[in-house]
Structure formats: structure tokens, C-alpha cells
Design a protein around this motif. Structure first.
Motif, PDB file in Angstrom:
ATOM      1  N   ILE A 314      -1.423   0.700 -18.257  1.00 29.55           N
ATOM      2  CA  ILE A 314      -0.021   0.784 -17.855  1.00 29.55           C
ATOM      3  C   ILE A 314       0.168   2.098 -17.124  1.00 29.55           C
ATOM      4  O   ILE A 314      -0.475   3.106 -17.454  1.00 29.55           O
ATOM      5  CB  ILE A 314       0.928   0.684 -19.072  1.00 29.55           C
ATOM      6  CG1 ILE A 314       2.388   0.560 -18.614  1.00 29.55           C
ATOM      7  CG2 ILE A 314       0.734   1.836 -20.032  1.00 29.55           C
ATOM      8  CD1 ILE A 314       3.358   0.206 -19.731  1.00 29.55           C
ATOM      9  N   ARG A 315       1.015   2.103 -16.104  1.00 27.49           N
ATOM     10  CA  ARG A 315       1.262   3.310 -15.328  1.00 27.49           C
ATOM     11  C   ARG A 315       2.760   3.515 -15.140  1.00 27.49           C
ATOM     12  O   ARG A 315       3.519   2.547 -14.970  1.00 27.49           O
ATOM     13  CB  ARG A 315       0.628   3.216 -13.928  1.00 27.49           C
ATOM     14  CG  ARG A 315      -0.872   3.378 -13.894  1.00 27.49           C
ATOM     15  CD  ARG A 315      -1.377   3.224 -12.467  1.00 27.49           C
ATOM     16  NE  ARG A 315      -2.821   3.443 -12.366  1.00 27.49           N
ATOM     17  CZ  ARG A 315      -3.536   3.192 -11.277  1.00 27.49           C
ATOM     18  NH1 ARG A 315      -2.934   2.720 -10.197  1.00 27.49           N
ATOM     19  NH2 ARG A 315      -4.833   3.412 -11.260  1.00 27.49           N
ATOM     20  N   GLU A 336      10.578   5.379 -11.925  1.00 30.08           N
ATOM     21  CA  GLU A 336      11.416   4.320 -11.361  1.00 30.08           C
ATOM     22  C   GLU A 336      11.086   2.957 -11.957  1.00 30.08           C
ATOM     23  O   GLU A 336      11.966   2.109 -12.138  1.00 30.08           O
ATOM     24  CB  GLU A 336      11.222   4.276  -9.844  1.00 30.08           C
ATOM     25  CG  GLU A 336      12.110   3.308  -9.118  1.00 30.08           C
ATOM     26  CD  GLU A 336      11.920   3.375  -7.608  1.00 30.08           C
ATOM     27  OE1 GLU A 336      12.721   2.753  -6.883  1.00 30.08           O
ATOM     28  OE2 GLU A 336      10.974   4.059  -7.136  1.00 30.08           O
ATOM     29  N   TYR A 337       9.812   2.728 -12.260  1.00 32.23           N
ATOM     30  CA  TYR A 337       9.385   1.467 -12.861  1.00 32.23           C
ATOM     31  C   TYR A 337       8.040   1.683 -13.518  1.00 32.23           C
ATOM     32  O   TYR A 337       7.415   2.734 -13.371  1.00 32.23           O
ATOM     33  CB  TYR A 337       9.323   0.351 -11.818  1.00 32.23           C
ATOM     34  CG  TYR A 337       8.269   0.526 -10.733  1.00 32.23           C
ATOM     35  CD1 TYR A 337       7.038  -0.126 -10.812  1.00 32.23           C
ATOM     36  CD2 TYR A 337       8.512   1.318  -9.612  1.00 32.23           C
ATOM     37  CE1 TYR A 337       6.080   0.016  -9.818  1.00 32.23           C
ATOM     38  CE2 TYR A 337       7.570   1.460  -8.610  1.00 32.23           C
ATOM     39  CZ  TYR A 337       6.352   0.815  -8.721  1.00 32.23           C
ATOM     40  OH  TYR A 337       5.408   0.958  -7.733  1.00 32.23           O
ATOM     41  N   ILE A 338       7.596   0.697 -14.262  1.00 33.87           N
ATOM     42  CA  ILE A 338       6.259   0.768 -14.864  1.00 33.87           C
ATOM     43  C   ILE A 338       5.426  -0.399 -14.356  1.00 33.87           C
ATOM     44  O   ILE A 338       5.956  -1.458 -13.975  1.00 33.87           O
ATOM     45  CB  ILE A 338       6.298   0.819 -16.404  1.00 33.87           C
ATOM     46  CG1 ILE A 338       6.986  -0.420 -16.990  1.00 33.87           C
ATOM     47  CG2 ILE A 338       6.985   2.080 -16.891  1.00 33.87           C
ATOM     48  CD1 ILE A 338       6.046  -1.487 -17.411  1.00 33.87           C
ATOM     49  N   GLU A 339       4.110  -0.183 -14.342  1.00 32.72           N
ATOM     50  CA  GLU A 339       3.167  -1.188 -13.852  1.00 32.72           C
ATOM     51  C   GLU A 339       2.228  -1.580 -14.986  1.00 32.72           C
ATOM     52  O   GLU A 339       1.461  -0.750 -15.475  1.00 32.72           O
ATOM     53  CB  GLU A 339       2.362  -0.633 -12.678  1.00 32.72           C
ATOM     54  CG  GLU A 339       1.335  -1.603 -12.119  1.00 32.72           C
ATOM     55  CD  GLU A 339       0.435  -0.965 -11.072  1.00 32.72           C
ATOM     56  OE1 GLU A 339       0.060  -1.675 -10.119  1.00 32.72           O
ATOM     57  OE2 GLU A 339       0.101   0.226 -11.206  1.00 32.72           O
ATOM     58  N   VAL A 340       2.318  -2.832 -15.413  1.00 37.20           N
ATOM     59  CA  VAL A 340       1.429  -3.369 -16.451  1.00 37.20           C
ATOM     60  C   VAL A 340       0.152  -3.859 -15.772  1.00 37.20           C
ATOM     61  O   VAL A 340       0.203  -4.667 -14.848  1.00 37.20           O
ATOM     62  CB  VAL A 340       2.113  -4.512 -17.213  1.00 37.20           C
ATOM     63  CG1 VAL A 340       1.122  -5.214 -18.139  1.00 37.20           C
ATOM     64  CG2 VAL A 340       3.297  -3.982 -18.004  1.00 37.20           C
ATOM     65  N   ARG A 341      -1.000  -3.364 -16.247  1.00 35.22           N
ATOM     66  CA  ARG A 341      -2.274  -3.649 -15.591  1.00 35.22           C
ATOM     67  C   ARG A 341      -3.269  -4.338 -16.532  1.00 35.22           C
ATOM     68  O   ARG A 341      -4.465  -4.359 -16.270  1.00 35.22           O
ATOM     69  CB  ARG A 341      -2.874  -2.341 -15.071  1.00 35.22           C
ATOM     70  CG  ARG A 341      -1.975  -1.621 -14.068  1.00 35.22           C
ATOM     71  CD  ARG A 341      -2.410  -0.198 -13.807  1.00 35.22           C
ATOM     72  NE  ARG A 341      -3.789  -0.094 -13.372  1.00 35.22           N
ATOM     73  CZ  ARG A 341      -4.197  -0.249 -12.116  1.00 35.22           C
ATOM     74  NH1 ARG A 341      -3.316  -0.537 -11.163  1.00 35.22           N
ATOM     75  NH2 ARG A 341      -5.458  -0.132 -11.800  1.00 35.22           N
TER      76      ARG A 341
END
Length: 532
Positions: A314-315, A336-341
């Protein structure tokens, strides 16, 4: 009082949901913004890796907003615009797939995370982005990845899910706080609270959505592995209870980063640790060399060439300005948002993900955001990593025990408790219909019966008599190729895609014409802060 210890975090989740159980609260919760990035290898009709150039009809991989490449020239990446509608999101992703398949000739898209048969790593072409300095840098970064980790690891595919909540929800939460932080800092702290909670329970995602319990034998034949693989009669390698080999040490990992210990306890600590990592030299990578006999092998010999090399499930993200590094964007404007990886490609969907997964992710990430989130120390981070590793390798084992704050707990028990907590959230989001409730029912069944997880369904499919993993996947590729090639695009939609492709190619030409620095000078300028 510590300003990060906001009042909302002192309330129970149920109390906070009671506060949000109003028309305004429900509308604020429903205003989720989402984006998807789906990766897929181009393959030949024989099931081999495609070796030709990125199709010109798809536009420029450097500048196209929806269709690009990742590591390899054959690894397509489809990117959706941000949307607050799940139907619109999936429709856009499907249209991009459909347009792309129409321009691949006889090629198909490989519909699983782990790669197709690769006889020789030399067959894996590094992605090309043209002659501009930024294009050459993108290619050189990938060349460096090849030298560092080998090419096979880099053609593993995944799905990234971008998530943010509405400004209205942040305003409601901020009103319940002591307002000792600015709204921007409050939002960043809230997203880092989400990230910490996510990391504690992220094992649930590969349990449910992991879809790589098996792989082609060619993936490990040169590398070797200590994993106790079993082999089907058709030669497929698998682990009996595995969920996501993509997420294991065999997959997309970087052991050089194991000791970075980047903290997620606050934005300031995260940025401090990140910047230290960017400047940290690596003896192993130094032995590769940066520029050897006049030819670059990698961007630099630090543990991270650039920030994107940091592998994390996650980033924290913010849209960057032109030439801006991701960490600088976060420092400028906060999260601003999160990135699920942590998502495998779903092989049971033509576009790699389905609506019920998205709805579950909405609930899961809101739960992580709204629940109290204590800081995390090194011992807890080790527990997080151990739980994740157990689930990706042995997650469908009905006897599997995880550790929760040092106490053993059955995976099924812990997962059931999380699903119980999600029920009230689902009721708040189901303002019309029962879509979120139905998604919970569907995926709770996979907690009760591991055969209903994606990995369980994969194992059932490839265990059919005479079936191999490759044969099964190739069948899906042909089925989805036929479906997507026949998917209806209106004349306007087709024209819009064609125009964007042409505009992206022209934009690449303009970028190349505007360069005035040599490549060496460009790199010196880009990395000037690292070389101080």
C-alpha cells in the motif's frame, strides 16, 4: 494532548458510524473516488511472450493517459480515470481493453498474475519510451531492475486500486476532532491511520483475492526455490494451500529493502525514512556498476534507484506536478489518496477485477480509515510480515493460526470478526439496493469455505483431469479475447480512443523536440539532491 490523538479515534467504530448515520453522513461515505490500474502481458497464439513493439495504434506508452506499458514492452497497463461510480469505472476499463484487443492482431492478454512460459529471460524486452531524456530515463530504470532482480520477476502482473474518500466525509470527521491540526494534516494523519490498520489485516486480501497458488515451471527453473512445491501430472507447480505466490518471496519483492524500516506512524516519519532510503547506498548494486564502458546499466547504485522502486502493498499518494518526485508531492500537499497494491489479477474476470471485489475493498478500506489506529513498532511490523507470508503460502489451510498482538488466533475467527464489523458499514452504503450487503455475503462464504476463494477456484480448475495451469489460462485468454474483441464500442468511443492515441504520439514528439540537455546532464539535474 498529542494533536495527532484526535477525538474521533477515541470513539469506538460503532459510535462513529452512529454519528455518520444521517443523510449527510451516508452521502459523505458514498462519495468514494476510485481508480484502477490493471497489468496484462501480450502473448502469441501459441502462449509465448510477445516480443514485438508496443502497437502504434495504442498510442505512446510515454504519454497516453489510459494505455501504457510497465516493465516490459509486452506488459500492457490499463489505467482508468478517477470515478465515484463502480459501474462507470468497470465500463471504462472494459472499453479500454476492447479497443486494445482490436489492435493486437492474433495476440491475446494473459489473464493471470504469474507469467506465461518464458524459455529465455533474454526474450523479455525492456519497455521503450522514445528518445527524450525522460523516456530514456524510464527505460534505463527498467534496465536497472533487470540487472538487480532479473527480468522474470518484473513481468508478474497485478491490479492496483486507488482509493480516496470525499471532502464531505473529511469535513464531518474534522468537525468531530479537536482541530489541533490543520485540515490538510488531519487528512494525512487519517490516511496514515488507514495504512497502519490496512497493514495489520492486509492478509485478508490475498486470502480472499489471491489467485496465484500455482505457476508455470519455467518461472522457477533458472532461479531455484526452497518452497516445497508439488507438481501436477501436467507439470504445473503449486503449493496445496497457497493463495498468492505473487506476494511471496518468489514474487515481486526486494530483500535489499527489508532493513529500511520505513515508518507509517506519520507523514513526517514516512518522508524522513523514505528520503533516507533514497540516499542509502547498496554494496550489492554497486557491484553492477552505473555506467560501464560508456553504457548505463542503472540510474544509480542506491537501494532505490527512484522512489517507485520501493515495493509496498500500500502506498500514500498525491498526484505529482511535472518533474515532481512522489515524496515532494506528499510534502507539498499531504496525502490525496492511497494505492492498494496487494491484488492479484482475477482470472475469472475479463478485465482482472469484478464489482464485488471493489465493494468489498470500499468496506475494508473505510473500516481501516474509521477504526482507531495505534502507532506500530518494529515488533508489530514483524508480526504483520509474518502473518502475510503465512497466508500467501498456506492461507487455505483450515488449521492456520495467525498472531494478533502476540496472541495466536485462527484465521477464520479473525476474518469473521472483520466481516461482522463491516456489516454496519455496508448498511450505511446500501442507500438503494443491497449491493454491499451481497458482496459481504459472497466473500464471507469464502471465509467459511476456502474452496470459494479465488485461489481455491483456480486450484479446482487446474486439477481437472488432463488440465495444466498454462492450458487453462490459455483457454481463458482466448475466451476473453473473443468477448472483448466483440464488445460494442460506439463510433464516438472508437473515435475518442483513436484521437487520444494520435495526440499521445504527437505529445511524445513534442517532448523529444523540447529536450535541450544531454542525457548525462539531465540525470545529474534529476538526482542533484541525492548527490549532495
Amino acid at each position: 494532548m498529542n494533536p495527532t490523538k484526535e477525538k474521533v479515534n477515541l470513539k469506538s467504530l460503532n459510535a462513529l458510524l452512529d454519528y455518520l448515520d444521517t443523510d449527510a453522513g451516508r452521502a459523505a461515505l458514498a462519495g468514494i473516488r476510485r481508480g484502477i490500474e490493471r497489468e496484462a502481458l501480450r502473448i502469441t497464439p501459441e502462449g509465448d511472450l510477445a516480443r514485438d513493439d508496443h502497437p502504434k495504434a495504442l498510442g505512446s506508452a510515454l504519454t497516453h493517459s489510459r494505455i501504457t506499458t510497465d516493465y516490459s514492452e509486452s506488459l500492457l497497463e490499463f489505467i482508468t480515470p478517477v470515478s465515484d461510480s463502480i459501474d462507470e469505472l468497470l465500463q471504462g476499463l472494459t472499453l479500454t481493453h476492447a479497443f486494445s484487443l482490436r489492435h493486437l492482431g492474433e495476440q491475446q492478454l494473459w489473464p493471470v498474475s504469474m507469467p506465461c512460459y518464458v524459455g529465455d529471460e533474454a526474450d523479455i524486452r525492456v519497455a521503450q519510451y522514445g528518445s527524450s531524456n525522460i523516456g530514456r530515463m524510464k527505460t534505463l530504470y527498467r534496465k536497472g531492475l533487470t540487472y538487480r532482480y532479473g527480468a522474470l520477476m518484473q513481468i508478474i502482473s497485478g491490479v492496483h486500486f486507488n482509493f480516496s474518500v470525499s471532502a464531505e466525509l473529511w469535513n464531518l470527521l474534522y468537525e468531530r476532532s479537536y482541530k489541533l491540526l490543520s485540515l490538510q494534516d488531519f487528512i494525512s494523519e487519517g490516511y496514515f491511520g488507514l495504512i497502519r490498520n490496512y497493514r495489520r489485516i492486509m492478509w485478508l486480501l490475498p486470502y480472499l483475492f489471491g489467485a496465484s497458488p500455482a505457476l508455470c515451471h519455467s518461472f522457477v527453473q533458472e532461479r531455484g526455490t526452497e518452497l516445497p512445491f508439488k507438481r501436477t501430472a501436467e507439470g504445473t507447480l503449486y503449493l496445496p494451500y497457497a493463495t498468492s505466490l505473487r506476494m511471496s518471496d518468489l514474487g515481486y519483492t526486494n530483500q535489499e529493502q527489508d532493513n529500511l524500516n520505513i515508518s507509517y506512524n506519520s507523514l513526517d516519519e514516512y518522508l524522513s525514512g523514505f528520503r533516507a532510503a533514497i540516499h542509502m547506498p547498496s554494496e550489492k548494486f554497486a557491484r553492477i556498476g552505473v555506467k560501464v564502458d560508456g553504457e548505463y546499466r542503472q540510474l544509480n547504485d542506491n537501494i532505490l534507484q527512484i522512489e517507485n522502486e520501493f515495493y509496498a502493498p500500500i502506498r500514500a499518494k498525491r498526484v505529482t506536478r511535472s518533474g515532481e518526485k512522489p515524496s515532494d508531492a506528499l510534502a507539498r500537499g499531504g496525502v490525496e489518496y492511497i494505492e492498494v497494491r496487494a491484488l492479484d489479477v482475477n482470472p475469472f474476470s475479463p478485465v482482472g477485477i469484478e464489482a464485488s471485489q471493489i465493494r468489498f475493498l470500499d468496506l475494508f478500506l473505510l473500516y481501516c480509515l474509521l477504526s482507531p489506529s495505534a502507532s506500530c513498532d518494529l515488533k508489530q511490523e514483524q508480526e504483520v510480515s509474518a502473518n502475510l507470508n503465512q497466508v500467501v503460502l498456506d492461507g487455505r489451510n483450515p488449521e492456520l493460526m495467525l498472531q494478533r498482538n502476540g496472541v495466536p488466533v485462527a484465521l477464520k475467527t479473525w476474518a469473521s470478526e472483520i466481516f461482522d464489523a463491516l456489516e454496519k458499514l455496508a448498511a450505511l452504503l446500501d442507500t438503494s439496493g443491497n449491493a454491499y450487503h451481497d458482496a459481504l455475503v459472497q466473500w464471507r462464504a469464502a471465509v467459511e469455505d476456502p474452496a470459494k476463494t479465488l485461489s481455491g477456484r483456480v486450484m479446482a480448475a487446474i486439477s481437472e483431469p488432463g488440465m495444466s495451469h498454462s492450458r487453462w489460462v490459455m483457454g481463458l485468454a482466448c475466451e476473453y479475447g473473443q468477448y472483448l474483441r466483440g464488445y460494442p464500442l460506439t463510433e464516438q468511443q472508437l473515435a475518442d480512443y483513436q484521437q487520444e492515441a494520435q495526440v499521445s504520439l504527437a505529445r511524445q514528439v513534442d517532448i523529444e523536440a523540447a529536450d535541450h540537455l544531454s542525457f548525462d546532464a539531465f540525470l545529474d539535474d534529476y538526482f542533484r539532491d541525492i548527490r549532495k
